[in-house]
Each structure stands twice: as C-alpha cells, then as structure tokens.
Design an enzyme around this catalytic site. Structure first.
Site, PDB file in Angstrom:
ATOM      1  N   ARG A  86     -22.075 -57.505  17.740  1.00  0.00           N
ATOM      2  CA  ARG A  86     -22.819 -57.296  16.500  1.00  0.00           C
ATOM      3  C   ARG A  86     -22.662 -58.514  15.592  1.00  0.00           C
ATOM      4  NH1 ARG A  86     -20.460 -54.314  13.638  1.00  0.00           N
ATOM      5  NH2 ARG A  86     -18.762 -53.506  14.900  1.00  0.00           N
ATOM      6  N   TYR A 216     -28.229 -57.700  22.117  1.00  0.00           N
ATOM      7  CA  TYR A 216     -26.954 -56.975  22.226  1.00  0.00           C
ATOM      8  C   TYR A 216     -27.077 -55.545  21.668  1.00  0.00           C
ATOM      9  CZ  TYR A 216     -22.397 -55.160  21.306  1.00  0.00           C
ATOM     10  OH  TYR A 216     -21.323 -54.307  21.268  1.00  0.00           O
ATOM     11  N   GLY A 217     -26.547 -54.587  22.396  1.00  0.00           N
ATOM     12  CA  GLY A 217     -26.684 -53.163  22.083  1.00  0.00           C
ATOM     13  C   GLY A 217     -26.570 -52.795  20.614  1.00  0.00           C
ATOM     14  N   LYS A 225     -26.217 -47.868  15.573  1.00  0.00           N
ATOM     15  CA  LYS A 225     -25.627 -48.318  14.312  1.00  0.00           C
ATOM     16  C   LYS A 225     -26.682 -48.328  13.206  1.00  0.00           C
ATOM     17  CE  LYS A 225     -21.744 -48.889  16.334  1.00  0.00           C
ATOM     18  NZ  LYS A 225     -20.695 -47.888  16.105  1.00  0.00           N
ATOM     19  N   HIS A 245     -18.762 -42.883  11.189  1.00  0.00           N
ATOM     20  CA  HIS A 245     -18.371 -43.624  12.399  1.00  0.00           C
ATOM     21  C   HIS A 245     -17.137 -42.930  12.994  1.00  0.00           C
ATOM     22  CE1 HIS A 245     -17.251 -47.857  14.155  1.00  0.00           C
ATOM     23  NE2 HIS A 245     -17.933 -47.154  15.013  1.00  0.00           N
ATOM     24  N   SER A 267     -14.377 -50.240  15.179  1.00  0.00           N
ATOM     25  CA  SER A 267     -14.889 -50.562  16.514  1.00  0.00           C
ATOM     26  C   SER A 267     -13.774 -51.086  17.413  1.00  0.00           C
ATOM     27  CB  SER A 267     -15.962 -51.645  16.388  1.00  0.00           C
ATOM     28  OG  SER A 267     -16.923 -51.243  15.453  1.00  0.00           O
ATOM     29  N   CYS A 269     -11.149 -49.677  18.681  1.00  0.00           N
ATOM     30  CA  CYS A 269      -9.775 -49.262  18.373  1.00  0.00           C
ATOM     31  C   CYS A 269      -9.417 -47.964  19.098  1.00  0.00           C
ATOM     32  CB  CYS A 269      -9.589 -49.073  16.866  1.00  0.00           C
ATOM     33  SG  CYS A 269      -9.506 -50.618  15.980  1.00  0.00           S
ATOM     34  N   ASN A 273     -11.192 -43.572  24.051  1.00  0.00           N
ATOM     35  CA  ASN A 273      -9.965 -43.096  24.721  1.00  0.00           C
ATOM     36  C   ASN A 273      -9.455 -41.795  24.095  1.00  0.00           C
ATOM     37  OD1 ASN A 273     -10.013 -45.315  26.352  1.00  0.00           O
ATOM     38  ND2 ASN A 273      -8.412 -46.433  25.256  1.00  0.00           N
ATOM     39  N   ASP A 294     -18.364 -41.826  19.070  1.00  0.00           N
ATOM     40  CA  ASP A 294     -18.628 -42.926  18.129  1.00  0.00           C
ATOM     41  C   ASP A 294     -19.200 -42.485  16.782  1.00  0.00           C
ATOM     42  OD1 ASP A 294     -18.577 -45.757  17.648  1.00  0.00           O
ATOM     43  OD2 ASP A 294     -20.746 -45.814  17.901  1.00  0.00           O
ATOM     44  N   ARG A 386     -19.624 -54.047  27.985  1.00  0.00           N
ATOM     45  CA  ARG A 386     -19.858 -52.625  27.672  1.00  0.00           C
ATOM     46  C   ARG A 386     -20.351 -51.826  28.865  1.00  0.00           C
ATOM     47  NH1 ARG A 386     -19.159 -50.838  22.106  1.00  0.00           N
ATOM     48  NH2 ARG A 386     -18.485 -52.714  21.052  1.00  0.00           N
TER      49      ARG A 386
HETATM   50  C1  OXD Z   1     -19.213 -50.587  17.583  1.00  0.00           C
HETATM   51  C2  OXD Z   1     -19.775 -49.826  18.720  1.00  0.00           C
HETATM   52  O1  OXD Z   1     -19.339 -51.830  17.550  1.00  0.00           O
HETATM   53  O2  OXD Z   1     -19.614 -48.606  18.738  1.00  0.00           O
HETATM   54  O3  OXD Z   1     -18.645 -49.944  16.689  1.00  0.00           O
HETATM   55  O4  OXD Z   1     -20.423 -50.420  19.601  1.00  0.00           O
HETATM   56 MN    MN Z   2     -18.696 -47.830  16.963  1.00  0.00          MN
END
Ligand code: OXD
Ligand code: MN
Length: 602
Positions: A86, A216-217, A225, A245, A267, A269, A273, A294, A386
């Site tokens: 991003r 990029y996604g 986002k 978020h 993001s 972190c 998981n 997310d 990703r």
């Molecule tokens: C981020 C994502 O960057 O979820 O927060 O891709």
């Molecule tokens: Mn995110």
C-alpha cells in the site's frame, strides 16, 4: 509477468451480464467514453466466467498455473517490483474541506482531484478490456451489506475480487433497479504502473473511489481498504455503526459456552494467525473459529450489545512466516484454490517462501522472476507477498459467518507490535478508557505499507491508514457508540511482541495466545482474577492458565510488568501524539490521559 494485458474477446455467454440499473449503465458509459477501452466485460461471478478468465490470464502471462497435484486450482502472479505494498503517501481523502479529512489523512480538494484523475484516465484503457465487477460487502441478507461496482482494466483484479468479495449477480440483484439505491462507484486503471502516476483517491461524499497506477491488492481491490474501511468508516459514522480494521473470532469452551471477540492489530501483526488459532493440547475441547481476519462491521443490536459481520468473502494474507507451526489452518486453507502474489516458484511448480516448513528448495524462481538459491542475498518471496483465498477454504470457518445480523461481541482487543512497555494483556477500566487505549495504540511498522520497517508509530485502533475522515470525529463516534451500548463489550489490550533484555520475545505467541484469550473470556464471564494497576486490570501471576507451558516465572513477571520509567515515556508520547492532532481530540480522551497520569502518582 505483469498486470498489463491487452483486450480479451470473450465467447458469447461470457462477459455480457449487463445490469439494468440505469445509473450504473450511465456511469460505465461515462468511464468508457473517458478511458476508451476496446471492449466492456460485464462480470457475473459464475464458475464458467472464472474458468475462462483464468485461461485468458494464463495465456497472457498475468498468472501462472501451479502444479495441479501440489496446489490444485492455484495460481501465481508476480507484480511489478515497483508495486508491492500500500502507498499511504499517495492515498488521498477528498472532502470539501481539509478539516473533514483531518490531521491524519492526506487531503485533496475533490473538484481539482477529479480533474487531475480524469486527465490521467483519458484514453488509459485503449487496447484493453474494461471489466465491470459488481460486488457486495457483507452477507447477502445483512442490513449492513453494501453494494459496489468496480471498473478495472486488470484481469488480476477481477480474479482477486471474485475471491475476496461476493461478486457478480448477487450484487446486481441486491441493488435492483432502485434509482435511490446506495452503491459505491470504484474506478481502477493500471495506467502504466508508474509510481509517479499512482494515486488512491476517496470521495466519501460521493461514495466514490478512483485508484490509478497500481496493481497491488490493498490499492486496487477497492472493496477492501478503500470501501470496507475508508468509505465504510465515513458511512458508519453517518449511519451509526462501526467499520473497523479488526479480525472476528469465536471461542467455545468444552461445555459449549461461546463468545465472539473482535481484535484490532495493525497490518501484518498476526490478525490472520489469531483468527485461526489452534489451542494448545492443555486446552482440550476448546475451539476457536473464524468470522473474519481483517475487517469488522459492527452495529448495535436490540439487546444493546455490539454485533459484527465480516464484510469480506476471502482472506488476503501475508505469506512469509506462514507455516504448519505458526498457522496450520492458514496452511490448509492455501493448499488449493489460492491466488498467490510475489512468492517464489519451485522447480516442480509449487510455491515457497521464507518461514515455510522444511528446508528451502535448492533452486527456485524468486518473486521477481530470477533464479534463486539458498545462497542468494535476496529474499525468494517478497516480505509482503500475499495469498488470496476464499474463506470457505478455512477448516475452522465459523458456522455463523453468513448470519446477517452478525455475531455478538463480548470483548474488543487492541494490540500492537511493541518490544517494551506494553504488558502481555490488560483490561480497560471502562468503555472510554478502552477508547483511550485504542486511540493511543502504537506499533512497529511492517512491510504491508511502503516505507521504513520497525519504527514505532501511533496507529489509533489500527485505523491510521484507513480512517476515512477526521480522527477526532472518529474518536468521538466511538465514545458515542459506547453511550448507546447498554451491554458493551469489555475492552482489552494485548502485546505478543514484548522482548527481554536479550532481545528475544518473552512470549511464545501463536497457539499459546489461547491462554490470554481464556483470561479475556474469564473476565467477560465475571471472573475476579485480576489486579488493578494504574493502566487497568492485569492478570495476577496465577490468573493466566500457563499449565504445560515452559516459561519461567521471571518472564511472566516481565510480561505482566508495568515499568514506571517506560510508562513515563509512554505518557509523554501519548500527549505528544494527541498534541500533534491539533486540537481535535475529544475532552473525554484528554481526561482519560490526565486520569492515567494521576493514577501513576497516587
Ligand atoms: C493490510 C492488509 O495492509 O490487510 O492491512 O492487507
Ligand atoms: Mn489489514
């Protein structure tokens, strides 16, 4: 491989699902007049369409099919090396006044920005196909669900949107022909994938997004986002709900008591998981299930509780570090029907990344398409490589993930990546104190955004890059929501990343985070296993279930410690951060800061 691809010519029956909503048709014609594509492809989201597009994407070199035996139904895409994360510095909020965007956003004047973008978009799709992607965010029968249309000239975006959203006819049906229906207009063009011509622009008042120059996604899957968080947070404030978020997980005890928690971590972190956590053997009979990894959209239910839905339909997760050791459920999810971006390709047509189980391959093709061996200096996979995978691949998907009203949230957790100061877990004294914890949250930066990695930055509620309006009003909105909740979730703060004097992590993390989650659930159920400290309620030395965990007493004491010296510095940083926002912070939070300071003195 690159995103840029010439126009494709679909056979009849593919790409011709034109909706009937007049404003949608007019808008698409308007964008087509400006961008001059060779043809228009109307997506319906069907299997046939997806299969045909995947074939075309392979033919054009946009994706490469992986070995069907090793990774069934899966593909690899390599992005332009200048386009891997991003770009927060080129992400703009375009509101009539700068104050509406507030001190944490890059603001631009809407009319000027439209003119500039229209200049960039003029003729941009010549020789390309313009795809129209209808999608919804949220379960089909949820009152929170939003409709969006994304125009794009990237086939990779279309393939990704089909994974990440409920895409196609479902959205056309939801919008119907109602001229007053609410829908988001998203325009994306790769242009020439040039960082100097890259802008991600949001027009909250128009419910519109224009993204140019990136593939990029996070910059181009406009559902995620851009709509679900930046425009979403703006709409949420206007309409009285929360767009956050946050991951959402369910946790069920052996005797069948179930709670849901929502957790905001910045993001990369560990949201994915945590959302797929497998409890350690000692927690036999406990189950953790995923609603989302997310984003959470949350509304106040009739019973005064907060209810959450996951607006997404898939996961767009960071690959490096994912292994059967760190996240077996993610590994199982990405064994098939997965779209990988910027990981390494092995000689047998499988994928590899740093941190995967087992030894590295003797040879691979790295994320840039070059030969790679374990002796190479460069990483095989990009640190922000990703996976995009449908959520139905997740073996621990929660059965209520499609529930329109959402799931009731018992606890909200804030957390960042902090080497020092922040204890493993503590509980806020009340809602406004919890809002203060979220507002002053900080974390060491990661590869998810361009820029330096590892620097502590304040990231309120993990929303710094995603709040679509003035952060002071956002804090005020949180306080306002608290007033309306007669049965609010409890608020907690966690930090899995505290380090000892030797620079090593004090806490094992991953599955053992269940021990922290269990304490949180106990507190939600009224347990009094906690001690009061100036920063809030901490578990006492014996309140965390640490059975069968090899951790010495000294580490636990350090993990749960509140070091007054470190906290004096932290309080200065809180104040510095609030001051930097230039007077927008609500009084309630300033008072929380003063109360915290005075609790340290008493
Ligand atoms: C981020 C994502 O960057 O979820 O927060 O891709
Ligand atoms: Mn995110």
């Amino acid at each position: 491989m690159d995103n840029l691809a010439p126009a494709i010519s679909p056979p009849s029956g593919i790409g011709d699902s034109k909706p009937t909503h007049q404003a949608v048709l007019d808008w698409v014609q308007e964008v087509a007049r400006l961008t001059e594509p060779e043809n228009i492809f109307w997506c319906d989201g069907s299997e046939e369409e997806n299969a045909w597009l995947l074939g075309e994407a392979q033919r054009l070199g946009v994706v490469l099919k992986l070995n069907e035996q090793k990774k069934p139904g899966s593909y690899l895409h390599r992005s332009n090396p200048n386009d891997v994360a991003r770009v927060e510095q080129f992400t703009l909020i375009c509101t009539p006044t700068k104050e509406e965007a507030g001190p944490t956003n890059n603001w631009a004047e809407p009319a000027e920005t439209y003119t500039k973008l229209h200049g960039m978009l003029a003729g941009a799709m010549k020789g390309r196909t313009l795809f129209v992607v209808p999608y919804i965010m949220g379960p089909p029968d949820s009152p929170l669900t939003k409709v969006g249309f994304e125009i794009t000239d990237s086939i990779y975006v279309v393939l990704s949107m089909r994974i990440m959203t409920r895409m196609g006819s479902v959205a056309v049906k939801r919008l119907g022909d109602d001229p007053k229906g609410e829908w988001n207009r998203g325009v994306h063009s790769l242009l020439d994938v040039n960082p100097d011509r890259r802008l991600i622009c949001h027009f909250p008042q128009d419910n519109a997004i224009i993204s140019v120059g990136s593939g990029y996604g996070g910059n181009v899957l406009l559902s995620k986002k851009c709509l679900a968080l930046r425009i979403g947070s703006y709409l949420a404030r206007k309409q009285g709900w929360l767009a956050e978020h946050m991951l959402i997980l369910g946790v069920e005890s052996p005797d069948g008591r179930k709670h849901y928690v929502a957790a905001a971590f910045p993001s990369a972190c560990g949201k994915t998981n945590f959302a797929m956590l497998i409890p350690p053997p000692h927690f036999k009979g406990w189950k953790v299930t995923t609603i989302g990894d997310d984003i959470a959209w949350m509304q106040i239910g009739k019973d005064g509780r907060l209810y959450a839905v996951n607006p997404e339909n898939g996961y767009f997760g960071v690959v490096p570090g994912t292994s059967y050791k760190s996240n077996p459920n993610a590994m199982k999810s990405i064994e098939h029907d997965t779209l990988y971006t910027n990981v390494a390709l092995t000689d047998d047509g499988d994928v590899w990344w740093e941190g995967k189980d087992g030894p590295p391959p003797a040879h691979a093709i790295d994320w840039k398409g070059n030969d790679w061996t374990p002796d190479s200096k460069e990483k095989a996979a990009h640190p922000n490589s990703r996976f995009a995978v449908p959520m139905r691949n997740n073996p621990v998907l929660d059965p209520d993930v499609e529930k329109g009203e959402g799931v009731p949230i018992s606890a909200i957790i804030f957390g960042g990546r902090r080497s020092d100061t922040m204890p493993l877990v503590f509980q806020a004294l009340d809602w406004n104190h919890g809002v203060y914890l979220g507002a002053t949250m900080a974390s060491e930066t990661t590869a998810a955004a361009t820029g330096a990695v590892g620097q502590v930055r304040r990231d309120p509620m993990a929303m710094l890059p995603f709040c679509g309006y003035n952060i002071g009003d956002y804090f005020r909105h949180w306080i306002g929501i608290g007033k309306r909740l007669t049965n609010p979730p409890l608020i907690f703060d966690v930090n899995w990343f505290r380090k000892g004097a030797d620079g090593k992590f004090l806490w094992p993390g991953f599955g053992d985070n269940m021990r922290v989650l269990k304490w949180i659930i106990d507190r939600c159920e009224g347990s009094d296993g906690a001690v009061k400290s100036p920063i809030g309620w901490l578990p006492g030395m014996h309140d965390l279930d640490l059975a069968e965990l090899e951790i010495d007493h000294k580490c636990v004491a350090e993990l749960l410690g509140v070091d007054h010296g470190e906290w004096q510095k932290e309080l200065v940083e809180h104040k510095r951060f609030f001051d930097s926002l230039g007077g927008v912070v609500p009084d309630e939070l300033l008072q929380q800061g003063e109360a915290l300071t005075s609790r340290f003195k008493s």
